[in-house]
Design a protein around this motif. Structure first.
Motif, PDB file in Angstrom:
ATOM      1  N   THR A   1       9.482  23.344  39.875  1.00 35.97           N
ATOM      2  CA  THR A   1       9.728  22.027  40.469  1.00 35.97           C
ATOM      3  C   THR A   1      10.029  21.030  39.363  1.00 35.97           C
ATOM      4  OG1 THR A   1       8.794  20.280  41.879  1.00 35.97           O
ATOM      5  CG2 THR A   1       7.277  21.410  40.406  1.00 35.97           C
ATOM      6  N   THR A   2      10.770  19.975  39.669  1.00 37.44           N
ATOM      7  CA  THR A   2      11.084  18.974  38.640  1.00 37.44           C
ATOM      8  C   THR A   2      10.953  17.567  39.212  1.00 37.44           C
ATOM      9  OG1 THR A   2      12.672  18.406  36.884  1.00 37.44           O
ATOM     10  CG2 THR A   2      13.589  18.829  39.056  1.00 37.44           C
ATOM     11  N   ASP A   3      10.549  16.629  38.363  1.00 38.23           N
ATOM     12  CA  ASP A   3      10.315  15.256  38.801  1.00 38.23           C
ATOM     13  C   ASP A   3      10.522  14.344  37.596  1.00 38.23           C
ATOM     14  OD1 ASP A   3       9.582  13.392  40.796  1.00 38.23           O
ATOM     15  OD2 ASP A   3       7.538  13.309  40.013  1.00 38.23           O
TER      16      ASP A   3
ATOM     17  N   VAL B   1       8.025  21.957  30.893  1.00 41.67           N
ATOM     18  CA  VAL B   1       8.952  21.500  29.852  1.00 41.67           C
ATOM     19  C   VAL B   1       9.192  20.018  30.091  1.00 41.67           C
ATOM     20  CG1 VAL B   1      10.057  23.730  29.398  1.00 41.67           C
ATOM     21  CG2 VAL B   1      11.022  22.206  31.128  1.00 41.67           C
TER      22      VAL B   1
ATOM     23  N   THR C   1       9.660  19.462  34.140  1.00 40.60           N
ATOM     24  CA  THR C   1       9.813  20.608  35.035  1.00 40.60           C
ATOM     25  C   THR C   1       8.557  21.447  34.885  1.00 40.60           C
ATOM     26  OG1 THR C   1      12.206  20.571  34.749  1.00 40.60           O
ATOM     27  CG2 THR C   1      11.258  22.586  35.642  1.00 40.60           C
TER      28      THR C   1
END
Lengths: 329, 329
Positions: free
Chosen positions: A67-69, A110, A160
């Motif tokens: 997931t990424t934010d 990351v 991420t």
């Protein structure tokens, strides 16, 4: 952008003060990385960590969760309220929460950061500290395995996050069935009360009024470990409550093609976002795991949310494109 | 940031023109996502794609490769030169290249974008097209499995890329041994010539002078498939040449604790960055795979780079913190 052809820019202040020598521009990328690296948490899952073109992570069950934010100064956080360590914590916590909401155990992050050139290196050190503290508190064993640094007039951090299902099936939003119990783990409306107080009266006064709400807004405490617990207990659907309980519950109802009926809940609990609590549905015959509280039930339906028996359409929530007014304070 | 307490901002233009209705602010996040999703490439490795709290990807050999890279308007790209499709292509290509440099096959991307509120939705559609075209051309089967949208005055795109080693050991920077051959796949100095021409004379004139160099600057063509080929051929070390051959070769020499000796190479080939070629070392008794050209050899040493027998210290390369002068044109 490779621009060896362009002359080095003139940074007159760089020679003039110690402060300028400790900016990102004064130090340069390699020295900045050398300052940050030792503060970052190591990841148990890293077969090969930072420093090469890419990291290599273990996925023992043959799958991994991703997931990424991204958090942007202005709409997503403000230096007026957040310390660098708060920001690192929040960037980690919001991503860890999405991993947990799948029923997964967070393993690694990351992190890409774009910062103004006159940023002091200790700002990035503080962000690294926040990433480390959040991993240690919320997801022990999870660490940072790679990243990127760039420059921008607007401080921006993109995280991420990865997770391991340890053989479990992922818990999706679409699995709720009529008859299931609806439950929540974590607080509701507290982070929203925090940001309202911060906008109303500033950091110090807001802390005087409700230190807990301010703390939860700046350093969310999502119940990360309960994601795996809920999955093991048989949760049929689950999601992270990031945009407000009412809005997110209707998303879950629509994905599952059911109606969700809440018992009586206060308006603040229904609309306040950013607590990153877990909303889950469980079969009625399953004992709710410790930490989850029943707030309603699933009924046959078409994706509606009902509260105390009435359809609830004023969902609240936060749309950065439609709603941010561009103000920074 | 949940701010239901704050009034909706007043967007006077939104009611006034069709143009304003097709901005990100005019459409809102959900409508923007609905426009972008169909244009994104699907990933063969996706067990669960976009739309839930997180994606689930297959890692059949129990490991996965991860890298992240952020492009910021100003230091990393400019709308003056790049179309939205160029930007999407470049954001994909630079990340795919880091995956290939480990000897891995790219499988998936997640993409976080922060864009000004008055951005037209077709800009994001163009970025999605570029991501799709780059995956199709450079890494068939690789697709976008998740993302995030936010708002910022500075257009920013952060991509995280994943890859599969298919049972191979990762090829690190640190494995070069004295006696190895040094080889490169891909062009050297072409992208740097492109950006120099763009700065000198603008897009149209630069294209007239050297259309190939401009095209490679705006849409890099890294030899992605040759990463796996090099690993299978026994490459002892490998890396992506992003900051210039000389600078990156010295990084490889230092990581491997050897000297690298180049045959005669031109200054443009040594210093120009952003071609995203692959620099690799192979045992001397291994036939070089098609696509790789010998440019030197590995000698016992301490991390130096020698060109035509002399130590080469003027490495070129690009440090966004120390070197970007803040100009946008």
């Amino acid at each position: 952008m490779a621009q060896a052809e362009r002359p080095l820019s003139d940074h007159p202040t760089a020679a003039e003060s110690a402060d300028a020598r400790t900016t990102l521009a004064g130090l340069g990328e390699a020295a900045v990385l050398a300052r940050i690296f030792p503060r970052l948490p190591a990841a148990d899952a890293a077969l090969l960590g930072p420093g090469d073109d890419a990291a290599v992570l273990a996925a023992p069950d043959g799958r991994y969760v991703v997931t990424t934010d991204m958090l942007v100064h202005g709409p997503d956080f403000r230096w007026e309220f957040s310390t660098p360590t708060d920001l690192g914590w929040k960037a980690a916590a919001t991503n860890l929460s999405d991993v947990a909401a799948m029923g997964a155990r967070p393993t690694a992050l990351v992190v890409a950061i774009a910062a103004p050139q006159d940023t002091q290196v200790d700002v990035l050190e503080g962000v690294a500290d926040g990433l480390r503290l959040a991993c240690a508190e919320l997801a022990p064993g999870c660490g940072v395995v790679g990243g990127d640094l760039s420059t921008s007039d607007v401080f921006t951090i993109a995280v991420t996050a990865f997770g391991d299902l340890d053989g479990r099936r992922p818990v999706r939003r679409s699995g709720a069935r009529p008859g299931d119990v609806v439950a929540v783990a974590g607080e509701l409306g507290v982070a929203a009360r925090g940001i309202a107080l911060l906008f109303e009266s500033g950091l110090e006064a807001a802390r005087g009024t409700d230190a807990h709400a301010v703390a939860r807004q700046l350093r969310p405490m999502p119940p990360i470990a309960l994601g795996v617990v809920a999955a093991d207990a048989g949760a049929t659907a689950m999601m992270d409550v990031s945009d407000g309980l009412a809005l997110d519950a209707r998303r879950l109802a629509r994905a599952s093609v059911v109606d969700i009926e809440f018992d009586a809940l206060g308006d603040d609990q229904l609309r306040g976002g950013e607590d990153h609590s877990l909303l889950a549905t469980f079969p009625a015959d399953v004992p709710l795991p410790d930490g989850f509280l029943r707030i309603g039930a699933v009924a046959p339906g078409v994706g509606r949310l009902l509260v105390s028996g009435s359809v609830f359409d004023e969902l609240g929530g936060w749309d950065p494109y439609a709603q941010w007014d561009g103000r920074l304070s």
